[in-house]
Design a protein around this motif. Structure first.
Motif, PDB file in Angstrom:
ATOM      1  N   MET A  63      10.037  -0.372  -2.410  1.00 32.50           N
ATOM      2  CA  MET A  63      10.940  -1.304  -2.695  1.00 32.50           C
ATOM      3  C   MET A  63      12.173  -1.363  -1.503  1.00 32.50           C
ATOM      4  O   MET A  63      12.404  -0.173  -0.853  1.00 32.50           O
ATOM      5  CB  MET A  63      11.787  -1.345  -3.969  1.00 32.50           C
ATOM      6  CG  MET A  63      10.732  -1.347  -5.136  1.00 32.50           C
ATOM      7  SD  MET A  63      11.662  -1.556  -6.657  1.00 32.50           S
ATOM      8  CE  MET A  63      12.460   0.128  -6.881  1.00 32.50           C
ATOM      9  N   ASN A  64      12.602  -2.553  -0.888  1.00 33.09           N
ATOM     10  CA  ASN A  64      13.673  -2.321   0.016  1.00 33.09           C
ATOM     11  C   ASN A  64      14.493  -3.421  -0.497  1.00 33.09           C
ATOM     12  O   ASN A  64      14.296  -4.511  -0.976  1.00 33.09           O
ATOM     13  CB  ASN A  64      12.793  -2.852   1.290  1.00 33.09           C
ATOM     14  CG  ASN A  64      12.054  -1.953   1.872  1.00 33.09           C
ATOM     15  OD1 ASN A  64      12.397  -0.864   2.519  1.00 33.09           O
ATOM     16  ND2 ASN A  64      10.689  -2.068   1.492  1.00 33.09           N
ATOM     17  N   MET A  65      16.072  -3.154  -0.268  1.00 32.39           N
ATOM     18  CA  MET A  65      17.017  -4.091  -0.402  1.00 32.39           C
ATOM     19  C   MET A  65      17.653  -4.585   0.946  1.00 32.39           C
ATOM     20  O   MET A  65      17.731  -3.659   1.774  1.00 32.39           O
ATOM     21  CB  MET A  65      18.052  -3.323  -1.351  1.00 32.39           C
ATOM     22  CG  MET A  65      19.199  -4.432  -1.862  1.00 32.39           C
ATOM     23  SD  MET A  65      20.408  -3.539  -2.598  1.00 32.39           S
ATOM     24  CE  MET A  65      21.275  -2.394  -1.141  1.00 32.39           C
ATOM     25  N   GLY A  92      18.592  -9.666  -1.322  1.00 29.70           N
ATOM     26  CA  GLY A  92      17.375  -9.604  -1.733  1.00 29.70           C
ATOM     27  C   GLY A  92      16.750  -8.164  -2.014  1.00 29.70           C
ATOM     28  O   GLY A  92      17.160  -7.258  -1.556  1.00 29.70           O
ATOM     29  N   LEU A  93      15.613  -8.312  -2.847  1.00 30.02           N
ATOM     30  CA  LEU A  93      14.774  -7.149  -3.271  1.00 30.02           C
ATOM     31  C   LEU A  93      13.413  -7.413  -3.028  1.00 30.02           C
ATOM     32  O   LEU A  93      12.922  -8.345  -3.835  1.00 30.02           O
ATOM     33  CB  LEU A  93      15.106  -6.742  -4.804  1.00 30.02           C
ATOM     34  CG  LEU A  93      14.540  -5.496  -5.306  1.00 30.02           C
ATOM     35  CD1 LEU A  93      14.772  -4.126  -4.599  1.00 30.02           C
ATOM     36  CD2 LEU A  93      14.487  -5.301  -6.719  1.00 30.02           C
ATOM     37  N   SER A 101      -0.015  -7.020  -0.412  1.00 28.89           N
ATOM     38  CA  SER A 101       0.668  -8.124  -1.301  1.00 28.89           C
ATOM     39  C   SER A 101       2.217  -7.518  -1.511  1.00 28.89           C
ATOM     40  O   SER A 101       2.362  -6.365  -1.449  1.00 28.89           O
ATOM     41  CB  SER A 101      -0.024  -8.216  -2.528  1.00 28.89           C
ATOM     42  OG  SER A 101      -1.237  -8.787  -2.587  1.00 28.89           O
ATOM     43  N   ASN A 102       3.192  -8.573  -1.697  1.00 29.02           N
ATOM     44  CA  ASN A 102       4.563  -8.297  -1.913  1.00 29.02           C
ATOM     45  C   ASN A 102       5.119  -9.210  -2.761  1.00 29.02           C
ATOM     46  O   ASN A 102       4.589 -10.524  -2.894  1.00 29.02           O
ATOM     47  CB  ASN A 102       5.191  -8.014  -0.606  1.00 29.02           C
ATOM     48  CG  ASN A 102       5.154  -9.173   0.220  1.00 29.02           C
ATOM     49  OD1 ASN A 102       5.941 -10.120  -0.079  1.00 29.02           O
ATOM     50  ND2 ASN A 102       4.457  -8.812   1.403  1.00 29.02           N
ATOM     51  N   LEU A 103       6.013  -8.797  -3.347  1.00 29.36           N
ATOM     52  CA  LEU A 103       7.283  -9.843  -4.034  1.00 29.36           C
ATOM     53  C   LEU A 103       8.361  -9.875  -3.576  1.00 29.36           C
ATOM     54  O   LEU A 103       8.891  -8.556  -3.582  1.00 29.36           O
ATOM     55  CB  LEU A 103       7.009  -9.636  -5.625  1.00 29.36           C
ATOM     56  CG  LEU A 103       7.683 -10.395  -6.392  1.00 29.36           C
ATOM     57  CD1 LEU A 103       7.428 -11.726  -6.560  1.00 29.36           C
ATOM     58  CD2 LEU A 103       7.605  -9.895  -7.917  1.00 29.36           C
ATOM     59  N   GLU A 104       9.261 -10.785  -3.570  1.00 29.08           N
ATOM     60  CA  GLU A 104      10.784 -10.877  -3.057  1.00 29.08           C
ATOM     61  C   GLU A 104      11.538 -11.664  -4.123  1.00 29.08           C
ATOM     62  O   GLU A 104      11.176 -12.657  -4.372  1.00 29.08           O
ATOM     63  CB  GLU A 104      10.750 -11.283  -1.717  1.00 29.08           C
ATOM     64  CG  GLU A 104      12.366 -10.964  -1.228  1.00 29.08           C
ATOM     65  CD  GLU A 104      12.388 -11.405   0.406  1.00 29.08           C
ATOM     66  OE1 GLU A 104      13.599 -11.345   0.854  1.00 29.08           O
ATOM     67  OE2 GLU A 104      11.413 -11.901   0.769  1.00 29.08           O
ATOM     68  N   LEU A 105      12.526 -10.956  -4.665  1.00 28.88           N
ATOM     69  CA  LEU A 105      13.526 -11.765  -5.181  1.00 28.88           C
ATOM     70  C   LEU A 105      14.977 -11.957  -4.452  1.00 28.88           C
ATOM     71  O   LEU A 105      15.416 -10.869  -3.874  1.00 28.88           O
ATOM     72  CB  LEU A 105      13.748 -11.012  -6.590  1.00 28.88           C
ATOM     73  CG  LEU A 105      12.665 -10.769  -7.381  1.00 28.88           C
ATOM     74  CD1 LEU A 105      12.756 -10.018  -8.512  1.00 28.88           C
ATOM     75  CD2 LEU A 105      11.887 -11.880  -7.805  1.00 28.88           C
TER      76      LEU A 105
END
Length: 218
Positions: A63-65, A92-93, A101-105
């Motif tokens: 995880m990266n912020m 963003g996170l 694969s990845n997911l960003e919020l």
């Protein structure tokens, strides 16, 4: 630049920006100030200033912020109504999923102000984006965002402002299919949807766009 007539510099734009970056391990800071001047008929017409900043931090477990903040100013020497102030911010996170694969919020805002009340605009809302590598040669990308907008009029007449609520959806897929002849088929498809609900007299219709492409590489 453009020279017109006998002037040395009739119309043109010059300036630049400087990037200052610090990075250590999984964290970093980036500052980018900029300055640009626009000449019109040998007279200073517009000065643009901006300052952008970005920070990022690795949290572990994939995880990266990230966070970004910026402000810009436009000072017009010829037309006062062209003056502007713009600001934006975003946090963003990003999370790594299985494979690549990845997911960003994220959540962000932007605002614009000027000397005229009609130039006011404030937007904010969340977003979600994902990249899914489902199999070799096959990927799906998707995103959804929601924005709430206030526009027009100043704080003295805030009740007269217009309010918009906009949903945006984006889906895209690309599939590379190897044939028995050694050629390679590529199939890509995309879909975009946008709908705005507003208290303005006219509500725009929902917008749907779809696209499918086939390609054969030899």
């Amino acid at each position: 630049t453009h020279t017109d007539g006998y002037g040395i510099l009739s119309t043109g734009r010059f300036g630049g920006d400087v990037a200052l970056q610090y990075q250590a391990g999984g964290k970093g800071l980036l500052l980018r100030p900029s300055l640009h001047a626009t000449m019109q008929k040998d007279v200073l017409g517009v000065m643009d200033y901006a300052l952008d900043a970005e920070v990022w931090q690795a949290l572990g477990w994939g995880m990266n912020m990230t966070a970004a903040l910026g402000h810009s100013w436009r000072d017009s020497e010829l037309f006062q109504n062209d003056d502007r102030q713009n600001a934006y911010g975003r946090v963003g996170l990003k999370m790594d999923l299985s494979g690549s694969s990845n997911l960003e919020l994220s959540y962000g805002f932007s605002t614009t102000e000027g000397p005229l009340a009609s130039q006011f605009n404030f937007s904010q809302g969340p977003g979600m984006w994902t990249h899914l590598a489902l199999a070799p040669g096959w990927r799906i990308d998707g995103g959804y965002s929601f924005s709430a907008v206030e526009r027009g009029y100043d704080d003295n007449d805030a009740d007269a402002r217009r309010h918009d609520l906009t949903h945006r959806l984006h889906l895209a897929s690309d599939w590379a299919i190897s044939s028995t002849t050694g050629a390679e088929w590529h199939i890509s498809a995309g879909y975009n949807y946008e709908q705005t609900m507003t208290d303005a007299p006219v509500t725009p219709p929902a917008n749907h766009r779809a696209l499918v492409n086939f390609a054969l590489n030899f």
